[in-house]
Scaffold this active site. Structure first.
Site, PDB file in Angstrom:
ATOM      1  N   MET A   1       9.233  54.470  29.009  1.00 52.91           N
ATOM      2  CA  MET A   1      10.629  54.925  29.109  1.00 52.91           C
ATOM      3  C   MET A   1      10.937  55.501  30.492  1.00 52.91           C
ATOM      4  SD  MET A   1      10.957  56.778  25.384  1.00 52.91           S
ATOM      5  CE  MET A   1       9.317  57.481  25.346  1.00 52.91           C
TER       6      MET A   1
ATOM      7  N   ILE B   1       2.159  56.843  19.433  1.00 52.80           N
ATOM      8  CA  ILE B   1       2.289  56.973  20.892  1.00 52.80           C
ATOM      9  C   ILE B   1       3.767  56.841  21.238  1.00 52.80           C
ATOM     10  CG2 ILE B   1       1.697  55.980  23.134  1.00 52.80           C
ATOM     11  CD1 ILE B   1      -0.986  55.193  21.979  1.00 52.80           C
TER      12      ILE B   1
ATOM     13  N   ASP C   1      13.150  49.586  14.060  1.00 53.97           N
ATOM     14  CA  ASP C   1      14.015  49.911  15.193  1.00 53.97           C
ATOM     15  C   ASP C   1      14.044  48.797  16.230  1.00 53.97           C
ATOM     16  OD1 ASP C   1      11.703  50.490  16.773  1.00 53.97           O
ATOM     17  OD2 ASP C   1      11.618  52.437  15.764  1.00 53.97           O
TER      18      ASP C   1
ATOM     19  N   LYS D   1      16.670  52.320  17.846  1.00 57.49           N
ATOM     20  CA  LYS D   1      16.462  53.464  18.729  1.00 57.49           C
ATOM     21  C   LYS D   1      16.579  53.009  20.158  1.00 57.49           C
ATOM     22  CE  LYS D   1      13.435  56.840  16.786  1.00 57.49           C
ATOM     23  NZ  LYS D   1      12.202  57.512  17.042  1.00 57.49           N
TER      24      LYS D   1
ATOM     25  N   GLU E   1       0.820  -1.223   0.000  1.00 56.69           N
ATOM     26  CA  GLU E   1       0.000   0.000   0.000  1.00 56.69           C
ATOM     27  C   GLU E   1       0.854   1.272   0.000  1.00 56.69           C
ATOM     28  OE1 GLU E   1      -3.261   0.377  -0.127  1.00 56.69           O
ATOM     29  OE2 GLU E   1      -3.563  -1.786  -0.299  1.00 56.69           O
TER      30      GLU E   1
ATOM     31  N   GLY F   1       7.813  49.785  17.135  1.00 55.71           N
ATOM     32  CA  GLY F   1       7.235  49.060  18.267  1.00 55.71           C
ATOM     33  C   GLY F   1       5.950  49.743  18.709  1.00 55.71           C
ATOM     34  N   GLY F   2       4.981  48.954  19.167  1.00 54.84           N
ATOM     35  CA  GLY F   2       3.739  49.518  19.705  1.00 54.84           C
ATOM     36  C   GLY F   2       2.936  50.228  18.652  1.00 54.84           C
ATOM     37  N   ASP F   3       2.507  51.456  18.979  1.00 60.27           N
ATOM     38  CA  ASP F   3       1.726  52.277  18.053  1.00 60.27           C
ATOM     39  C   ASP F   3       2.613  53.432  17.569  1.00 60.27           C
ATOM     40  OD1 ASP F   3      -1.293  53.138  17.326  1.00 60.27           O
ATOM     41  OD2 ASP F   3      -0.054  54.894  17.756  1.00 60.27           O
TER      42      ASP F   3
HETATM   43  N1  SAH Z   1       5.400  53.428  20.308  1.00 64.87           N
HETATM   44  C1  SAH Z   1       5.628  52.520  21.388  1.00 64.87           C
HETATM   45  C2  SAH Z   1       6.427  53.167  22.514  1.00 64.87           C
HETATM   46  C3  SAH Z   1       7.807  53.563  22.139  1.00 64.87           C
HETATM   47  S1  SAH Z   1       8.673  54.305  23.468  1.00 64.87           S
HETATM   48  C4  SAH Z   1       4.312  51.967  21.907  1.00 64.87           C
HETATM   49  O1  SAH Z   1       3.255  52.426  21.502  1.00 64.87           O
HETATM   50  O2  SAH Z   1       4.351  51.043  22.712  1.00 64.87           O
HETATM   51  C5  SAH Z   1       9.605  52.969  24.091  1.00 64.87           C
HETATM   52  C6  SAH Z   1       9.067  52.495  25.406  1.00 64.87           C
HETATM   53  O3  SAH Z   1       7.916  51.681  25.216  1.00 64.87           O
HETATM   54  C7  SAH Z   1      10.011  51.598  26.171  1.00 64.87           C
HETATM   55  O4  SAH Z   1      10.983  52.346  26.865  1.00 64.87           O
HETATM   56  C8  SAH Z   1       9.071  50.911  27.123  1.00 64.87           C
HETATM   57  O5  SAH Z   1       8.706  51.766  28.177  1.00 64.87           O
HETATM   58  C9  SAH Z   1       7.854  50.744  26.259  1.00 64.87           C
HETATM   59  N2  SAH Z   1       7.801  49.377  25.653  1.00 64.87           N
HETATM   60  C10 SAH Z   1       7.806  49.069  24.355  1.00 64.87           C
HETATM   61  N3  SAH Z   1       7.707  47.740  24.172  1.00 64.87           N
HETATM   62  C11 SAH Z   1       7.618  47.207  25.401  1.00 64.87           C
HETATM   63  C12 SAH Z   1       7.479  45.882  25.895  1.00 64.87           C
HETATM   64  N4  SAH Z   1       7.411  44.816  25.083  1.00 64.87           N
HETATM   65  N5  SAH Z   1       7.416  45.698  27.227  1.00 64.87           N
HETATM   66  C13 SAH Z   1       7.460  46.740  28.064  1.00 64.87           C
HETATM   67  N6  SAH Z   1       7.587  48.005  27.660  1.00 64.87           N
HETATM   68  C14 SAH Z   1       7.659  48.245  26.343  1.00 64.87           C
END
Ligand code: SAH
Length: 490
Positions: free
Chosen positions: A390, A313, A255, A277, A22, A308-310
């Site tokens: 930060m 912000i 970054d 950064k 098979e 990172g993040g938004d």
């Molecule tokens: N634009 C990003 C922030 C950039 S300023 C946002 O909206 O999240 C960078 C700061 O974001 C870092 O110094 C820390 O305070 C925070 N930060 C980003 N990623 C993080 C993570 N995974 N865990 C904890 N703090 C974080």
């Protein structure tokens, strides 16, 4: 990578299958469909094999009814052994290795110099998935997902592309123009026509579209910049839009806060530029980053500025956007999950709660001339959650200032490093103790500080995800990745 994936051209080439049960027939039918000349050697033929032979009427198929011998390997390109006899399998492997022929002994990975992947067939588009023999069930699950996600008619789309490929290449002089052209074809109305079985309409639209592209090819293409939020680190928190743009980008400027698993989702042949950064030590000064984005767009590139993040912000997205507008570059900002939201959700600390906080404030703790220049009376209000980005270096000053301006000394505080990532670390204290605890725990950037009564919910709501009930596991089928029969394309 334990196995290097390749696609072999078997049309008109000889493949030897040792065995006639098979499993052998399953492999036989696959290589046969790929156009190989197949030789089967076995002392006895199973009923499936006999049925197969009758069906194909001996075309491209020779059967040798006897024990395997080394000379059977003469003139073949590939060997598959699928017998129940371990000694024969070993012999086939040894002989093939000696002759430097690729060999697969089914379900016996130490005796394989090639393995057969699970296949999603949308010919000429073919997707092969392999776990290197380590997790065949996982490979099959992924194949199942792809099967349902990629419409069967994608094969027809690939056929259309094949038909026009040379004409498009001759008409459009640069790779960038051709890439844009095909992206528009595959994602727009032409693809819809193909999916609706209107192939004549699709072809005429494609020709019109090509003519347009030729007419426009003298005008230099203007690039665009997408300021994209990548979220706090867990790739599951990316938006669909971010992912799509990352997959279409010509170049990605990113970054330090963009996590590795997210970088792995960028289109493979996109250029990547790191402009890391770090607080107080920007690898590339902001004005150079702005200029870089403008220059890349002016070269006609589709640029993703991944942050990172938004982006809006504490991400300097606003400054970059202003410079792009000034330079007349088209741009779009794509929101991401900001790390305050990521931290709160992954730690079980709701940022607002009717019993504790009716407002939330995002502030930066970035030190300017060694001082934290913030509106302390406003930030020290009770019933407010204060989230500080930060803020690690300024934590002692921040705690002291809040107490000096009226916030209770025992207000709970959470400091979270690498939120949403596998190495997330949480320290809980209050305004008097947190700075010391953070030093003891060796917390490093990036870290988020959450200050307010909501932090007291941490003990109750911080449920590790492995406490979630597991979906009942599928029964494990320990066998080779078996490809489904090829789909017929109408
Ligand atoms: N634009 C990003 C922030 C950039 S300023 C946002 O909206 O999240 C960078 C700061 O974001 C870092 O110094 C820390 O305070 C925070 N930060 C980003 N990623 C993080 C993570 N995974 N865990 C904890 N703090 C974080």
């Amino acid at each position: 990578m334990n196995f290097f994936p390749i696609f072999t051209q078997l049309r008109g080439r000889k493949v030897l299958i040792v065995g006639a049960g098979e499993v052998a027939v399953r492999k036989l039918s696959l290589v046969y469909q790929a156009g190989a000349e197949v030789i089967v050697v076995a002392p006895e033929l199973g009923s499936s094999l006999v049925a197969f032979v009758n069906r194909v009427n001996h075309q491209r198929l020779s059967i040798i009814e006897r024990e395997y011998q080394s000379d059977d390997l003469n003139d073949v390109h590939l060997v598959i052994a699928a017998t129940a006899n371990a000694q024969v399998n070993q012999q086939v492997f040894n002989d093939a290795e000696e002759r430097k022929l690729f060999v697969n002994v089914v379900d016996n990975s130490p005796l394989c110099s090639f393995i057969t992947p699970a296949i999603v067939d949308r010919s000429p588009l073919t997707i092969a998935i392999s776990s290197g023999g380590e997790a065949p069930v996982l490979a099959r699950l992924i194949r199942g997902k792809l099967e349902s996600w990629i419409p069967a008619s994608y094969g027809k789309l690939a056929q259309l592309a094949a038909k026009f490929r040379h004409r498009v290449k001759a008409a459009l002089p640069t790779g960038t123009l051709r890439k844009r052209f095909w992206e528009n074809v595959f994602e727009g109305v032409i693809a819809d026509k193909v999916f609706n079985n209107e192939s004549a309409k699709a072809e005429s639209l494609l020709q019109q579209h090509l003519q347009h592209a030729v007419n426009a090819s003298d005008v230099p293409t203007k690039g665009e910049v997408y300021l994209v939020g990548a979220g706090p680190g867990d790739p599951d928190l990316l938006t669909f839009k971010a992912l799509r743009l990352m997959q279409q980008a010509d170049v990605v400027v990113y970054d330090r806060l963009v996590s590795k698993p997210i970088l792995n989702l960028i289109r493979r042949d996109a250029d990547r530029i790191y402009v890391g950064k770090e607080k107080a030590a920007h690898c590339v000064p902001q004005n150079e980053i702005n200029q870089l984005l403008i220059d890349l767009a002016n070269q006609g590139k589709r640029v993703v500025r991944l942050k990172g993040g938004d982006p809006y912000i504490f991400g300097r997205g606003g400054e970059e956007a202003q410079q792009l507008v000034k330079a007349g570059v088209a741009f779009e900002a794509v929101p991401g999950i900001t790390s305050a939201a990521g931290t709160a959700n992954y730690c079980g600390i709701p940022l607002t709660h009717r019993d504790f906080a009716q407002s939330v404030t995002f502030a930066t703790g970035h030190l300017k001339n060694n001082t934290v220049d913030l509106n302390w009376p406003a930030l020290a209000q009770s019933n407010n959650t204060l989230v500080i980005y930060m803020g690690l270096t300024g934590l002692t000053t921040i705690s002291e200032q809040l107490i000096n301006h009226g916030r209770l000394a025992n207000t709970p505080v959470a400091v979270v490093q690498n939120a949403t990532r596998p190495d997330q670390k949480v320290v809980i204290g209050d305004l008097t103790s947190i700075a010391e605890k953070v030093v003891q725990a060796k917390i490093e950037s990036p870290a988020m500080i959450i200050i307010g009564e909501v932090v007291s919910l941490y003990d109750e709501l911080n449920q590790p995800s492995n406490d979630l009930p597991l979906i009942e596991a599928l029964p494990l089928i320990e066998q080779d990745d078996v490809a489904e029969p090829l789909r017929k394309i109408a």
